[in-house]
Design an enzyme around this catalytic site. Structure first.
Site, PDB file in Angstrom:
ATOM      1  N   LYS A  65      43.722  32.799  49.116  1.00  0.00           N
ATOM      2  CA  LYS A  65      42.678  33.713  49.619  1.00  0.00           C
ATOM      3  C   LYS A  65      41.825  34.242  48.464  1.00  0.00           C
ATOM      4  O   LYS A  65      40.611  34.390  48.583  1.00  0.00           O
ATOM      5  CB  LYS A  65      43.314  34.878  50.393  1.00  0.00           C
ATOM      6  CG  LYS A  65      42.314  35.950  50.836  1.00  0.00           C
ATOM      7  CD  LYS A  65      41.268  35.373  51.778  1.00  0.00           C
ATOM      8  CE  LYS A  65      40.286  36.297  52.411  1.00  0.00           C
ATOM      9  NZ  LYS A  65      39.814  37.472  51.797  1.00  0.00           N
ATOM     10  N   SER A 100      40.681  35.956  56.399  1.00  0.00           N
ATOM     11  CA  SER A 100      39.249  35.990  56.128  1.00  0.00           C
ATOM     12  C   SER A 100      38.443  35.992  57.414  1.00  0.00           C
ATOM     13  O   SER A 100      38.849  35.433  58.418  1.00  0.00           O
ATOM     14  CB  SER A 100      38.833  34.785  55.282  1.00  0.00           C
ATOM     15  OG  SER A 100      37.433  34.843  55.060  1.00  0.00           O
ATOM     16  N   HIS A 135      39.435  31.601  47.582  1.00  0.00           N
ATOM     17  CA  HIS A 135      38.413  31.616  48.650  1.00  0.00           C
ATOM     18  C   HIS A 135      37.351  32.668  48.323  1.00  0.00           C
ATOM     19  O   HIS A 135      36.152  32.408  48.398  1.00  0.00           O
ATOM     20  CB  HIS A 135      39.072  31.919  49.999  1.00  0.00           C
ATOM     21  CG  HIS A 135      38.123  32.339  51.088  1.00  0.00           C
ATOM     22  ND1 HIS A 135      37.558  33.602  51.141  1.00  0.00           N
ATOM     23  CD2 HIS A 135      37.622  31.660  52.148  1.00  0.00           C
ATOM     24  CE1 HIS A 135      36.751  33.678  52.184  1.00  0.00           C
ATOM     25  NE2 HIS A 135      36.781  32.514  52.818  1.00  0.00           N
ATOM     26  N   ASN A 136      37.791  33.851  47.952  1.00  0.00           N
ATOM     27  CA  ASN A 136      36.834  34.916  47.660  1.00  0.00           C
ATOM     28  C   ASN A 136      36.005  34.612  46.417  1.00  0.00           C
ATOM     29  O   ASN A 136      34.816  34.936  46.371  1.00  0.00           O
ATOM     30  CB  ASN A 136      37.561  36.253  47.500  1.00  0.00           C
ATOM     31  CG  ASN A 136      37.881  36.881  48.840  1.00  0.00           C
ATOM     32  OD1 ASN A 136      38.101  36.172  49.819  1.00  0.00           O
ATOM     33  ND2 ASN A 136      37.919  38.197  48.902  1.00  0.00           N
ATOM     34  N   GLU A 161      33.428  32.402  47.518  1.00  0.00           N
ATOM     35  CA  GLU A 161      32.504  33.251  48.300  1.00  0.00           C
ATOM     36  C   GLU A 161      31.491  33.939  47.367  1.00  0.00           C
ATOM     37  O   GLU A 161      30.281  33.944  47.638  1.00  0.00           O
ATOM     38  CB  GLU A 161      33.343  34.276  49.071  1.00  0.00           C
ATOM     39  CG  GLU A 161      32.591  35.359  49.817  1.00  0.00           C
ATOM     40  CD  GLU A 161      33.569  36.379  50.452  1.00  0.00           C
ATOM     41  OE1 GLU A 161      34.466  35.961  51.215  1.00  0.00           O
ATOM     42  OE2 GLU A 161      33.442  37.592  50.174  1.00  0.00           O
TER      43      GLU A 161
HETATM   44  C1  6PG Z   1      36.752  37.729  53.770  1.00  0.00           C
HETATM   45  C2  6PG Z   1      36.166  38.564  52.653  1.00  0.00           C
HETATM   46  C3  6PG Z   1      36.836  39.894  52.541  1.00  0.00           C
HETATM   47  C4  6PG Z   1      36.336  40.732  51.377  1.00  0.00           C
HETATM   48  C5  6PG Z   1      34.960  41.252  51.552  1.00  0.00           C
HETATM   49  C6  6PG Z   1      34.520  42.205  50.459  1.00  0.00           C
HETATM   50  O1  6PG Z   1      37.171  36.626  53.445  1.00  0.00           O
HETATM   51  O2  6PG Z   1      36.763  38.171  54.914  1.00  0.00           O
HETATM   52  O3  6PG Z   1      36.327  37.895  51.452  1.00  0.00           O
HETATM   53  O4  6PG Z   1      38.201  39.652  52.385  1.00  0.00           O
HETATM   54  O5  6PG Z   1      37.150  41.829  51.242  1.00  0.00           O
HETATM   55  O6  6PG Z   1      34.079  40.213  51.637  1.00  0.00           O
HETATM   56  O7  6PG Z   1      34.636  41.679  49.195  1.00  0.00           O
HETATM   57  P1  6PG Z   1      33.822  42.282  47.962  1.00  0.00           P
HETATM   58  O8  6PG Z   1      33.709  43.759  48.195  1.00  0.00           O
HETATM   59  O9  6PG Z   1      34.635  41.999  46.749  1.00  0.00           O
HETATM   60  O10 6PG Z   1      32.490  41.630  47.987  1.00  0.00           O
END
Ligand code: 6PG
Length: 485
Positions: A182, A128, A185-186, A189
């Protein structure tokens, strides 16, 4: 053989990761399907460290010292599978293949099994921090065997972000554990981003503040409990002016959020595991709704009615003191909802660990998220403290620190949700997080009624509060109750 690590796929992320590795004393073999990319990397950044450019995959594998360790940074899906197989064909038992893309953890589990059967190690590694993180220090979540970690650990530690003196990488667990973590985590996010977006909307439409004024509010918030990368970049986006029109950048961007699928995986997996991740779920749906363009256009044409003073908190908007108080309410609501999103995400990890047999160290996971990654935030220290204390508490919301924080924020949180609902401003993650909190607190839920309905129409049975066992009422007959064996 001279290189201790190799990177396959030199698009933005792969190139940045290679440079980071080379800058930290590693000798990095680099390979890309089209050699031009490799040449560009070497001509532009070759002086940053030791690179071993390879024209063929054979040459690439041949330049790696044993155990050969290769990081794959190609497109997810088929290209990744093809590259794994091509590498495995050239490698020998004990060698390590690392997939550092965002792969679905169940695919990683399958791939790991297949590669392990060939005597090689397969590591699904969450990375990430985007391109900048890959170059300057990402947060990394590797899965795979303990043995692979022996080789990979020191290499990854050499390039990871550092938070309070500790590298933001740890061995997460076997097979797909790294990609699972991960994924969560997303999901967090997504929730965090949507919460920030809802806060913006309340200040913009509700209070009538300008993007510039809102950028300043976020700057201010960044100094306190909400200190985080996402809050910082929010100010940057809101401060930005479009060069073509001179308008605030935020006003010229289409309001249709994209997504690559990791948020959806988080919610699908949570549904399978039976873990309510309502905040993340609403965040994914909010992105989806924003992108249902035709439906939204049709709604404009049809003129779906709203409340009388739509989108405006007239009193608070006019009076500076009230405005200030409302902004503080939004800050508190954001804080409380964010705690809920993390609590739900951590519950998903706890449950995933049980089902997939991983020993996830949740305190360590919170620690490696303090730097490098997209959700890096000051308050992760509190989460690691909570898990490191060794107390069994089931939900972060029961941890004394977070319990107090949410209790302290709840009046504000309720006022914000109530005002938003009255003004017709959608706040799906604020409101669903509050509903989750209230449901969790409730001594009795109306689920009893659902059970009654299910028993009536489908003889689905129910439990009684005063007696163990399974019961059914003969609804269509004399309504007597039968106890099932
Ligand atoms: C990270 C992000 C990354 C992710 C982008 C796009 O941790 O660096 O999560 O891995 O791919 O943020 O994600 P989306 O296109 O689904 O918003």
């Amino acid at each position: 053989a001279v290189a201790n690590i190799g990177v396959v796929g030199l698009a933005a992320m792969g190139a940045s990761l290679s440079r980071n590795l080379a800058r930290h004393g590693n000798t990095v073999a680099v390979f890309n399907r089209h050699y031009l990319r490799t040449q560009t990397l070497i001509s532009e950044h070759g002086s940053e460290g030791k690179f071993v450019p390879a024209q063929t995959l054979e040459e690439f594998v041949g330049s790696l010292t044993k155990p050969r360790t290769a990081i794959i940074m190609v497109k997810a899906g088929e290209p990744t599978d093809e590259m794994i197989n091509a590498l495995a064909d050239l490698m020998e038992p004990g060698d390590i293949i690392v997939d550092a893309g965002n792969a679905y953890f169940k695919d990683t589990i399958k791939r790991e099994k297949a590669i392990r059967a060939r005597g090689l190690h397969y590591v699904g590694c969450g990375v990430s921090g985007g391109e900048e993180g890959a170059l300057l220090g990402p947060s990394m979540m590797p899965g795979g065997t303990d043995e692979s970690w022996q080789t990979l650990g020191p290499i990854l530690k050499s390039i990871a972000a550092v938070a309070e003196g500790e590298p933001c990488v740890t061995h997460i667990g076997s097979d797909g554990a790294g990609h699972f973590v991960k994924m969560v985590h997303n999901g967090i996010e997504y929730a965090d981003m949507q919460l920030i977006a809802e806060s913006y909307d309340l200040m913009r439409r509700g209070l009538g503040l300008t993007p510039e004024e809102i950028a300043e509010v976020f700057e201010d918030w960044d100094k306190g409990d909400l200190n985080s990368y996402l809050v910082q970049i929010t100010s940057e986006v809101l401060h930005h002016t479009d060069a073509k029109t001179g308008k605030p950048f935020i006003d010229i961007v289409k309001d249709q959020a994209g997504m690559k699928g990791t948020g959806t995986w988080t919610v699908q997996t949570a549904l399978e595991l039976g873990v309510p991740v309502t905040g993340i779920g609403e965040a994914v749906f909010a992105r989806g709704l924003s992108s249902t363009v035709e439906l939204r256009q049709e709604a404009q044409v049809k003129g779906l009615g709203g409340p009388k003073v739509e989108g405006a908190f007239s009193a608070s908007a006019a009076d500076p003191a009230e405005r200030k108080a409302f902004i503080e309410d939004v800050r508190q609501a954001l804080y409380a909802s964010k705690i809920v999103a993390y609590a739900q995400g951590f519950n998903e990890m706890e449950e995933g660990a049980k089902v997939y047999n991983w020993k996830l160290d949740l305190g360590a996971i919170a620690r490696i998220w303090r730097g490098g990654c997209i959700i890096r935030a000051k308050f992760l220290n509190r989460i690691s403290d909570a898990y490191d204390s060794g107390e069994q508490f089931g939900s972060l919301l029961f941890d004394p620190f977070f319990k107090k924080a949410v209790e302290g924020a709840q009046d504000s949180w309720r006022r914000v949700v109530a005002s938003a609902v009255a003004a017709g401003i959608p706040v799906p993650v604020f409101s669903s997080s509050l509903a989750y909190y209230d449901a969790l607190r409730s001594k009795r839920l109306p689920a009893a009624l659902i059970q009654g309905q299910r028993d009536l129409f489908g003889a689905h049975t129910y439990g009684r509060v005063d007696e163990p066992g399974i019961f059914h009422t003969l609804w269509a007959a004399d309504k007597s109750e039968v106890k099932q064996d």
